[in-house]
Structure formats: structure tokens, C-alpha cells
Scaffold this motif. Structure first.
Motif, short mmCIF file in Angstrom:
data_model
loop_
_atom_site.label_atom_id
_atom_site.label_comp_id
_atom_site.label_asym_id
_atom_site.label_seq_id
_atom_site.Cartn_x
_atom_site.Cartn_y
_atom_site.Cartn_z
N PRO A 1 -0.69 -9.49 20.56
CA PRO A 1 -1.43 -9.93 19.37
C PRO A 1 -1.42 -8.90 18.23
CG PRO A 1 -2.72 -10.28 21.38
CD PRO A 1 -1.56 -9.45 21.76
N LEU A 2 -1.05 -7.64 18.56
CA LEU A 2 -1.08 -6.59 17.54
C LEU A 2 0.24 -6.44 16.80
CD1 LEU A 2 -2.89 -3.80 19.64
CD2 LEU A 2 -3.91 -5.61 18.24
N ARG A 3 1.29 -7.06 17.30
CA ARG A 3 2.62 -6.83 16.72
C ARG A 3 2.76 -7.40 15.32
NH1 ARG A 3 6.26 -8.18 22.14
NH2 ARG A 3 5.51 -6.37 23.37
N ARG A 4 2.31 -8.63 15.12
CA ARG A 4 2.48 -9.25 13.80
C ARG A 4 1.72 -8.50 12.70
NH1 ARG A 4 2.10 -15.64 13.48
NH2 ARG A 4 3.94 -15.30 14.77
N PRO A 5 0.41 -8.18 12.88
CA PRO A 5 -0.26 -7.41 11.83
C PRO A 5 0.33 -6.02 11.65
CG PRO A 5 -1.68 -7.66 13.75
CD PRO A 5 -0.53 -8.59 13.94
N LEU A 6 0.87 -5.44 12.73
CA LEU A 6 1.50 -4.12 12.60
C LEU A 6 2.74 -4.19 11.72
CD1 LEU A 6 1.35 -1.17 13.62
CD2 LEU A 6 2.86 -1.85 15.49
N VAL A 7 3.56 -5.18 11.95
CA VAL A 7 4.77 -5.37 11.13
C VAL A 7 4.38 -5.68 9.68
CG1 VAL A 7 6.80 -6.82 10.76
CG2 VAL A 7 6.20 -6.07 13.07
N ALA A 8 3.37 -6.53 9.49
CA ALA A 8 2.92 -6.86 8.13
C ALA A 8 2.41 -5.63 7.40
CB ALA A 8 1.82 -7.93 8.19
N ALA A 9 1.66 -4.76 8.12
CA ALA A 9 1.16 -3.53 7.50
C ALA A 9 2.30 -2.62 7.09
CB ALA A 9 0.22 -2.81 8.47
N TRP A 10 3.33 -2.51 7.94
CA TRP A 10 4.47 -1.65 7.61
C TRP A 10 5.19 -2.14 6.36
CZ3 TRP A 10 9.71 -1.79 6.92
CH2 TRP A 10 10.39 -0.57 6.97
N TRP A 11 5.47 -3.43 6.30
CA TRP A 11 6.16 -3.98 5.14
C TRP A 11 5.30 -3.90 3.87
CZ3 TRP A 11 11.09 -4.65 4.51
CH2 TRP A 11 11.91 -4.91 5.61
N THR A 12 3.99 -4.10 4.00
CA THR A 12 3.11 -4.00 2.83
C THR A 12 3.08 -2.59 2.29
OG1 THR A 12 1.71 -5.79 3.68
CG2 THR A 12 0.75 -4.35 2.01
N LEU A 13 3.02 -1.60 3.19
CA LEU A 13 3.02 -0.21 2.74
C LEU A 13 4.36 0.15 2.11
CD1 LEU A 13 1.57 2.42 2.48
CD2 LEU A 13 2.20 2.99 4.84
N LEU A 14 5.45 -0.35 2.67
CA LEU A 14 6.76 -0.09 2.09
C LEU A 14 6.86 -0.70 0.68
CD1 LEU A 14 9.68 1.01 2.66
CD2 LEU A 14 10.27 -1.33 3.31
N GLY A 15 6.44 -1.96 0.54
CA GLY A 15 6.52 -2.62 -0.76
C GLY A 15 5.62 -2.00 -1.80
N SER A 16 4.37 -1.68 -1.43
CA SER A 16 3.45 -1.09 -2.40
C SER A 16 3.91 0.30 -2.82
CB SER A 16 2.04 -1.02 -1.80
OG SER A 16 2.02 -0.27 -0.61
N THR A 17 4.50 1.05 -1.90
CA THR A 17 5.02 2.38 -2.26
C THR A 17 6.18 2.25 -3.24
OG1 THR A 17 4.36 3.25 -0.10
CG2 THR A 17 5.98 4.51 -1.34
N ALA A 18 7.05 1.28 -3.02
CA ALA A 18 8.17 1.06 -3.95
C ALA A 18 7.66 0.66 -5.33
CB ALA A 18 9.11 -0.01 -3.39
N VAL A 19 6.63 -0.19 -5.38
CA VAL A 19 6.04 -0.58 -6.66
C VAL A 19 5.43 0.62 -7.37
CG1 VAL A 19 4.19 -1.94 -7.73
CG2 VAL A 19 5.64 -2.98 -6.00
#
Length: 608
Positions: free
Chosen positions: A171-189
Motif C-alpha cells: 500500500p505504500l508503493r504508489r504514494p512513495l512513487v508519487a512523492a518522488w515524481w512530485t519532488l523531482l517535478g517541483s525541483t525542476a520548476v
């Protein structure tokens, strides 16, 4: 939908960027008269500053801009800024407008004047350039909040999986992946928006290759690049962790995960308040610990919420108490580091209520207090889940003792009566039977109540994190007090913002709303005007036209058309000349279709 809501809230509440470095002195001095023309203008600040291509604008007595050299640091000192002047300067008063970036990554701007030989009869009102672009600031603040939130989830979920050891981590995998991609995208912005945020220009400037190149070599830019690198290493670590089934590698995983989390937190500490001011090493250490504790607690709450929904009761008996102990440790670290950082930022107790930083800190403390109350409520249900079951006595007749060697028929009769004949002469087993662990772990009511209280904790924590994001972009009270002591007398006033409501009567989303108009610097001379349009649902809307004119009735001047143009998401111009001081009438016309428009008037004060 959530991202849109966050953007609207941050755009609506966007305020001029606060200066976190104070101007200590100028050479020539502010308001001074020098007999010989200086060869340089030198500024000294209370902390190190970064320089921009347009860090200096010097205007002569004839109101023309003076050609200057490239801005540099004086004598290699990072807390200075210097620009060269032409060999021959005419007599009169010169105005210097400057803009730099403080060590904690926030833009700083101002102006001062000096005279050569004698003062001029009139002086130019310096154009320091745009203080900030509201759209750029809104996107920048939204990306910062999402980066904080994603980092907390990333750190907290991994810590929960490694320290609490739930039986099922799926159950933790999907939010973990979403958090990683969100941090990657926000850092790029944030990396793209760094240049326009520093220069005060619109988001379109983010795609200027030369500006991006300067960002990549600046201190904030290097911190963001380091964050991207840590994220890539974290992705490799997470893939290894997901494929590893050897529980003996848990200490190694904990060591690697802790190192990556600390490195991630350091990318914030190295480019924000902790990197400037007093006690920098201690402040950065405290900041890293504070960020990690926030992540372990907030991200762990989300992981616990998912575990409560998916895991079995037996699993919760071990997982919930473990997280309860970890959460208590995190709160202790947050209290100690938060107390130190509050002292460092405030400087004095009166600043707690007398400054914007202090009032935001009070709001954060109130949110944390509510969070602790809810956490205390959650611990009640945590204890119920972890407590052993209450003994339940069997509703059968008392056992009839049988002597050793009794006939089998006697034992069978005893069995039929619900008793058991002991096989040996030892003590009989307790009629209560063995205690079952986790009395509440299988109780849906208890699990439901705990899940609800944890959900409230997550919601309050998200609000506290938003206040923290605003707090990190606000001028600390200690720096504000120092800036007030050192600020030159001719510093320019703050940008003027006017909210203009409109209603065309069409009933559509764009037919009514508000226009947020920014007038910068609201002084005689050249001014910049930006207009951001919000619809009736408080979201940004696109309309065919916004027109603004200025009239000074007392002197029969105007109307002066600002000639706004659509510059991508808002309307603006940087060349509105308001020649006289006074109370001007600003007329804003909003056209939502070919036939529907409305005009609204507001009074605007223009200073000399």
C-alpha cells in the motif's frame, strides 16, 4: 485539482519578496556630496549576496541612465557589490538603484543618491526594475510547498517501512512513487523559475538560456542541482530496497536511507535562512534535523493511515506501537530544533507580535499545538490496539480434579462436561486461558477511530507545513531589526497592490471576480503595472482585455492609458509615466466578451 487550489491560494496571497540581507553602508554615502567624481559605487551588506546582470542602475542629473561596468564583489568579499563609473561625471545628483540576491536565496533591492560638486535642483525617481512578478512568485511558492510536502512523504514513508516493519508494504508503493515524481517535478520548476524570480520578471524568462546558465552556477541553483542528484540516488536505493528480501540487510538500508535523507534536507538548509546570519553551522545542523523529524512524523502519519486501511489486526499490534515511539522522538526533536530556530529568527520577544515573521511563527505554533492534541487523542486508540486482551473466563462448570491414573472413562466424562483431567500431578491450567495480544487490533471500531484521528493529524500537519513554507520566505525579525537600523533614508517604498472587484452581470465564471493590480513603485516617474484576473471561483481566468487608465483630477491630468499587454497569464507593462504626485484615479476596465465589459475606479496614491 489540489494543485490548482494551492496555486490560487498562493497567488492571491502573494506579497512582495522580503529582503533578508540588510544594506550596511554605501560608498559614496547616501545623501553625501563629493567634490571629485568617484570611480566606483560600492555597497556593503550584512551577509553575502549574489549579483545579477542588472544589479546596478545609475541615473544622472539629466535623468539619463549612466553607462556602468559589470557588477563585481569588492576585493573578493562576498558581502559587497561594486560597479565601475565613467571617467567623467557631470556635477549634480546621481541616483543608484540596486538589486542583488541575499545568501538565503531571496532578492533584495533599493536605491540611494549622492551628489558630485553640488546637489541638483531636481533628481530622477529611480526605476529599480520590477520588485517581483506576481505570477512568477505564485508558481515559485506553489513549487516550494509541493517540494516540502513531497520530501516529507518520501522520507516518512521509507522511514516507516524500515523502522515499523509492516508485514505488507504494497500500500505504500504508489504514494512513495508519487512523492518522488512530485519532488523531482517541483525541483525542476524551481530551477527554471529561479532566474525570473531573482530578476522580478514573468515566467516566460525561465526559458532564457543565458539566465538559466547563470542560475546553474549560483548558490541556490547548485543546491537544486544537488537535490536532483540525491533524488536519482534515492531512486536507485528504492529499487534495490524493493527487490531485497533479506531482512539481514535492514541495518545497511537504514544507514543508506539516513544518509540520503540527510543529504536531501541539506539542499534546503544550504539555500535558506539557516545558511545566513548568526551561528550558521549550528543553524544548518538544526535545520536538517528539523526537516528530517518533520518528514518522519508527517510522512509516517500518511504511511500509518494507509497501513490501518490495508493491514490485518495482528500486524497492527507490532506496527502501531513502533510508530508511536518514533513519532514521540520526532516531536521531541521538532520541539528542540524549533525552539532554537525561533530564537535565532526572532531576536527578541516583542518581535513575536510586532513583526510578520513573529505572527507567522505564532500561527505555526498554534497549528502544532492542535496537532499535538490530535496526536494525544490518537495515542489513546494506539494503546487500545497494543494492549493485551482482557481475560475471558469460560462459562462452563469448574473442572473436576482427577487423580493420576484415573480410568479413561472418568476422563471422557470430564471432557464431556467441558473439563480436562490433568495427565500429571502438576498445577491445573488457568481457566482464563492464554492472553491474546492486541485486544483492539481486530476491533473495526477502534481501528476506524484511530484512522479518523490520524487523518485529522495529516490534514493539520499539511496546513502547518504550508505556514512553514510561507515562514521560510518571510524576513526574519532579527534581520528586519538590523535592516531598520541600516536602511538608507531614500529607500523606495513598498509596491502598492490594489484589489478591484468587477461584475459584468453575465453570471459566468469570468463574468465576475477581482483584478489584483500591482503598481510599482507608485512614485512620480516611470511605473510598472501588472494586473492578474481572478474569476468568481477565485481561479485565474483568461479574458479578452484589461485596460487601465490614470487621471489626476486636482491637476486635470489624464487620462493616461497604461497600454497593458497580455504577457502570458496576466496583463502588464513597465512604462507608465505618472508625472505628478497626488491621489490619482485608476480606472480598470474588464472586457469578458465582445459585448460585455465593466469599469471600476479606485484611488491610488503616487508619492513624490
Amino acid at each position: 485539482m489540489l494543485l490548482g487550489t494551492v496555486l490560487v491560494l498562493l497567488l492571491a496571497g502573494a506579497a512582495p519578496a522580503s529582503a533578508h540581507a540588510a544594506l550596511r553602508s554605501t560608498d559614496p554615502g547616501d545623501g553625501s556630496i563629493v567634490q571629485q567624481a568617484p570611480r566606483h559605487v560600492t555597497l556593503t551588506f550584512t551577509e553575502s549576496v549574489g549579483l545579477l546582470d542588472d544589479s546596478f542602475r545609475v541615473f544622472g542629473p539629466d535623468q539619463r541612465r549612466v553607462h556602468t561596468g559589470e557588477a563585481t564583489h569588492a576585493d573578493g568579499r562576498s558581502d559587497t557589490a561594486r560597479v565601475g563609473l565613467p571617467g567623467k561625471l557631470a556635477k549634480g545628483t546621481y541616483t543608484v538603484a540596486w538589486r542583488v540576491v541575499s545568501a538565503d536565496s531571496h532578492p533584495v533591492s533599493g536605491a540611494f543618491s549622492f551628489s558630485v560638486g553640488k546637489r541638483s535642483a531636481t533628481t530622477v525617481q529611480a526605476d529599480t526594475g520590477p520588485a517581483e512578478d506576481p505570477l512568477t512568485r505564485g508558481f515559485h511558492d506553489a513549487a516550494r510547498y509541493l517540494a516540502y510536502l513531497a520530501a516529507a512523504l518520501l522520507v516518512g514513508i521509507v522511514a516507516f517501512a524500515l523502522l515499523c516493519r509492516p508485514a505488507h508494504t504494497s500500500p505504500l508503493r504508489r504514494p512513495l512513487v508519487a512523492a518522488w515524481w512530485t519532488l523531482l517535478g517541483s525541483t525542476a520548476v524551481l530551477l527554471l523559475l529561479r532566474a525570473p524570480y531573482e530578476s522580478g520578471t514573468g515566467p516566460a524568462a525561465a526559458f532564457d538560456a543565458s539566465a538559466l546558465g547563470r542560475t546553474l552556477t549560483s548558490r541556490p541553483g547548485l543546491a537544486l542541482l544537488a537535490r536532483l542528484l540525491v533524488l536519482l540516488l534515492a531512486a536507485v536505493f528504492l529499487m534495490w530496497l524493493s527487490r531485497s528480501r533479506d531482512t539481514g540487510k535492514r541495518p545497511v538500508a537504514l544507514a543508506i536511507g539516513t544518509a540520503l535523507a540527510a543529504a536531501l534536507a541539506l539542499t534546503w538548509a544550504a539555500a535558506e535562512h539557516a545558511s545566513a546570519g548568526i551561528q550558521v553551522p549550528a543553524a544548518m545542523t538544526s535545520s536538517v534535523a528539523h526537516l528530517l523529524a518533520t518528514g518522519v512524523w508527517l510522512g509516517g502519519l500518511v504511511a500509518l493511515l494507509l497501513t490501518l486501511r490495508r493491514s490485518s489486526g495482528d500486524d497492527l499490534v507490532e506496527v502501531v506501537p513502533r510508530f508511536s515511539r518514533i513519532a514521540f522522538t520526532s516531536v521531541t526533536v521538532l520541539a528542540v530544533t524549533g525552539l532554537y530556530q525561533s530564537w535565532r529568527g526572532l531576536g527578541s520577544l516583542p518581535a513575536l507580535t510586532g513583526t510578520a515573521y513573529g505572527r507567522l511563527l505564532l500561527a505555526k505554533l498554534a497549528g502544532v499545538a492542535v496537532l499535538l492534541l490530535v496526536a494525544g487523542y490518537s495515542r489513546r486508540w494506539t494503546a487500545r490496539i497494543a494492549a493485551p486482551a482482557s481475560p475471558v473466563r469460560a462459562a462452563v462448570p469448574a473442572p473436576v480434579p482427577q487423580p493420576v491414573g484415573a480410568p479413561a472413562e472418568g476422563r471422557e466424562a470430564a471432557a464431556e462436561a467441558g473439563t480436562r483431567a490433568p495427565e500429571t500431578s502438576g498445577e491445573p491450567e488457568s481457566p482464563d486461558g492464554p492472553a491474546q495480544p492486541g485486544a483492539g487490533s481486530g476491533d473495526p471500531g477502534i481501528r476506524r477511530r484511530l484512522r479518523r484521528s490520524v487523518l485529522v493529524e495529516v490534514g493539520v500537519a499539511a496546513v502547518v507545513l504550508m505556514i512553514t513554507t510561507v515562514l521560510t520566505g518571510t524576513l526574519p525579525s532579527r534581520a528586519q531589526a538590523e535592516a531598520a537600523q541600516q536602511a538608507p533614508a531614500s529607500a523606495l517604498p513598498a509596491t502598492t497592490q490594489i484589489t478591484v472587484p468587477y461584475d459584468t452581470g453575465t453570471g459566468s465564471v469570468t463574468g465576475s471576480g477581482t483584478v489584483q493590480v500591482t503598481l510599482d513603485p507608485a512614485r512620480v516617474g516611470e511605473n510598472g503595472v501588472q494586473a492578474v484576473v481572478y474569476g468568481s471561483d477565485t481561479g485565474l481566468v483568461v479574458i479578452p482585455e484589461v485596460r487601465i487608465t490614470f487621471t489626476l483630477p486636482s491637476r486635470k491630468v489624464g487620462p493616461i492609458d497604461a497600454e497593458l499587454t497580455d504577457v502570458g497569464g496576466y496583463w502588464g507593462t513597465n512604462s507608465v509615466n505618472l508625472p505628478l504626485a497626488g491621489n490619482w484615479t485608476m480606472k480598470t476596465t474588464v472586457r469578458v466578451s465582445d459585448v460585455d465589459q465593466v469599469s471600476v475606479e479606485r484611488q491610488v496614491r503616487v508619492e513624490p
